[in-house]
Design an enzyme around this catalytic site. Structure first.
Site, PDB file in Angstrom:
ATOM      1  N   TYR A   2       0.826  -1.196   0.000  1.00 38.77           N
ATOM      2  CA  TYR A   2       0.000   0.000   0.000  1.00 38.77           C
ATOM      3  C   TYR A   2       0.866   1.253   0.000  1.00 38.77           C
ATOM      4  O   TYR A   2       1.990   1.252   0.502  1.00 38.77           O
ATOM      5  CB  TYR A   2      -0.945   0.044   1.203  1.00 38.77           C
ATOM      6  CG  TYR A   2      -0.281  -0.116   2.557  1.00 38.77           C
ATOM      7  CD1 TYR A   2       0.351   0.953   3.184  1.00 38.77           C
ATOM      8  CD2 TYR A   2      -0.314  -1.342   3.211  1.00 38.77           C
ATOM      9  CE1 TYR A   2       0.933   0.815   4.420  1.00 38.77           C
ATOM     10  CE2 TYR A   2       0.272  -1.507   4.448  1.00 38.77           C
ATOM     11  CZ  TYR A   2       0.893  -0.425   5.055  1.00 38.77           C
ATOM     12  OH  TYR A   2       1.480  -0.581   6.285  1.00 38.77           O
ATOM     13  N   CYS A   3       0.361   2.291  -0.596  1.00 38.90           N
ATOM     14  CA  CYS A   3       0.917   3.633  -0.466  1.00 38.90           C
ATOM     15  C   CYS A   3       0.203   4.292   0.708  1.00 38.90           C
ATOM     16  O   CYS A   3      -0.680   3.705   1.323  1.00 38.90           O
ATOM     17  CB  CYS A   3       0.686   4.449  -1.730  1.00 38.90           C
ATOM     18  SG  CYS A   3       1.587   3.844  -3.177  1.00 38.90           S
ATOM     19  N   PHE A   4       0.572   5.519   0.993  1.00 36.01           N
ATOM     20  CA  PHE A   4      -0.133   6.214   2.064  1.00 36.01           C
ATOM     21  C   PHE A   4      -1.586   6.465   1.665  1.00 36.01           C
ATOM     22  O   PHE A   4      -2.513   6.251   2.440  1.00 36.01           O
ATOM     23  CB  PHE A   4       0.559   7.535   2.402  1.00 36.01           C
ATOM     24  CG  PHE A   4      -0.088   8.255   3.546  1.00 36.01           C
ATOM     25  CD1 PHE A   4      -0.066   7.712   4.826  1.00 36.01           C
ATOM     26  CD2 PHE A   4      -0.742   9.451   3.359  1.00 36.01           C
ATOM     27  CE1 PHE A   4      -0.680   8.352   5.887  1.00 36.01           C
ATOM     28  CE2 PHE A   4      -1.362  10.101   4.410  1.00 36.01           C
ATOM     29  CZ  PHE A   4      -1.329   9.557   5.674  1.00 36.01           C
ATOM     30  N   SER A  10       2.671   1.710  -5.120  1.00 37.33           N
ATOM     31  CA  SER A  10       2.324   0.341  -4.733  1.00 37.33           C
ATOM     32  C   SER A  10       1.913  -0.476  -5.964  1.00 37.33           C
ATOM     33  O   SER A  10       2.201  -1.673  -6.038  1.00 37.33           O
ATOM     34  CB  SER A  10       1.197   0.342  -3.696  1.00 37.33           C
ATOM     35  OG  SER A  10       0.054   1.009  -4.193  1.00 37.33           O
ATOM     36  N   TYR A  32      -2.811   3.282   2.983  1.00 40.02           N
ATOM     37  CA  TYR A  32      -2.818   3.124   4.436  1.00 40.02           C
ATOM     38  C   TYR A  32      -3.986   3.869   5.078  1.00 40.02           C
ATOM     39  O   TYR A  32      -4.574   3.409   6.048  1.00 40.02           O
ATOM     40  CB  TYR A  32      -1.504   3.618   5.040  1.00 40.02           C
ATOM     41  CG  TYR A  32      -1.492   3.520   6.542  1.00 40.02           C
ATOM     42  CD1 TYR A  32      -1.307   2.288   7.166  1.00 40.02           C
ATOM     43  CD2 TYR A  32      -1.720   4.645   7.346  1.00 40.02           C
ATOM     44  CE1 TYR A  32      -1.339   2.180   8.547  1.00 40.02           C
ATOM     45  CE2 TYR A  32      -1.751   4.545   8.721  1.00 40.02           C
ATOM     46  CZ  TYR A  32      -1.555   3.317   9.314  1.00 40.02           C
ATOM     47  OH  TYR A  32      -1.605   3.209  10.685  1.00 40.02           O
TER      48      TYR A  32
END
Length: 277
Positions: A2-4, A10, A32
């Site tokens: 995952y990315c933020f 990702s 996230y």
């Protein structure tokens, strides 16, 4: 993966991994932030749906030791990486609050996914070291049936001696080496004793600290560990027990069962909990 916020990084990483391994690792849409929001929402659902039995008892009765032989269960002290007392620090730091909440939410999701069976959890204060339970989960545990595990003071001293002296020292030595590990472990014990100076009172604190310092010196000089039993016994009987007696009075209406280890195992087995010797 995952990315933020859930974007290209990702996705690109997922593609690279697939090209190299042939495995399509799952990627969280929304990143996230979406994961965190989901886990917070699930904590609220779990607080309404799960069926815990709480294992309580005086400090040193072996609640955690017993918990690890039962299933299904959730180990709050393990998730918070803290033994739940003034002397509860491990050699490595606790997780951050967000990480603790996420891990707790995941464990509760697993319980529900398994058909929401009755599970056991250890009775904890709201704070487990620097981590604290969200109010909705804490309220759920507080209102759940309480099983009180009982043991003699002598048994409690031996359990605490094993945990605070043998296991904690081994943990520090494994991380830092023999000499530095011993010194850091000894410092952590003295620091923990100083944390409760106000509650002990100046005179009592000085007496117990002197006994602890003497026990540390004996252990450093000749490996003798028996002297630790004196301060542990006095701390259990004179410090932890009065606090427990006060706290347990407010829980009398929810106590479902009291007994020694064998009796508690029998009772929990009747409630659908599995014991693994």
């Amino acid at each position: 993966l995952y990315c933020f916020r859930g974007g290209m990084r990702s996705k690109i990483s997922q593609q690279w991994l697939y090209e190299e391994t042939g495995i399509m690792y799952p990627r969280i849409k929304g990143g996230y932030k979406a994961l965190r929001r989901f886990l917070i929402d699930e904590l609220e659902l779990s607080s309404q749906e799960v069926n815990p039995i709480v294992i309580g008892g005086r400090t040193g009765v072996g609640k955690t030791v017993l918990l690890h032989k039962l299933s299904p269960m959730i180990d709050l002290e393990g998730l918070a990486w803290h033994r739940g007392s003034a002397f509860g620090n491990h050699a490595t730091p606790q997780p951050r609050q967000i990480s603790f909440e996420n891990a707790l939410s995941i464990e509760l999701i697993k319980i529900r996914a398994a058909g929401n069976p009755t599970f056991v959890v250890e009775d904890e204060h709201r704070n487990v070291g620097s981590c604290f339970m969200p109010d909705n989960i804490r309220d759920k545990f507080r209102d759940s049936p309480l099983v009180v595990l009982e043991a003699t003071l002598e048994e409690r001293v031996e359990i605490t001696h094993q945990e605070y002296i043998h296991e904690s020292l081994a943990e520090h030595v494994a991380l830092y080496g023999e000499e530095e590990g011993f010194n850091k472990w000894a410092d952590s014990l003295l620091t923990s004793m100083d944390k409760i100076k106000k509650r002990l009172g100046g005179t009592r604190h000085a007496e117990l600290r002197s006994v602890l310092e003497s026990a540390i010196t004996q252990q450093r000089d000749n490996g003798e560990v028996d002297a630790h039993r004196k301060w542990i016994g006095e701390l259990l009987g004179g410090y932890y027990d009065p606090m427990y007696d006060y706290q347990i009075k407010s829980n009398e209406k929810q106590i479902a069962f009291k007994g020694d280890r064998a009796a508690v195992i029998d009772y929990l087995t009747e409630q659908g909990i599995h014991y693994h010797p």
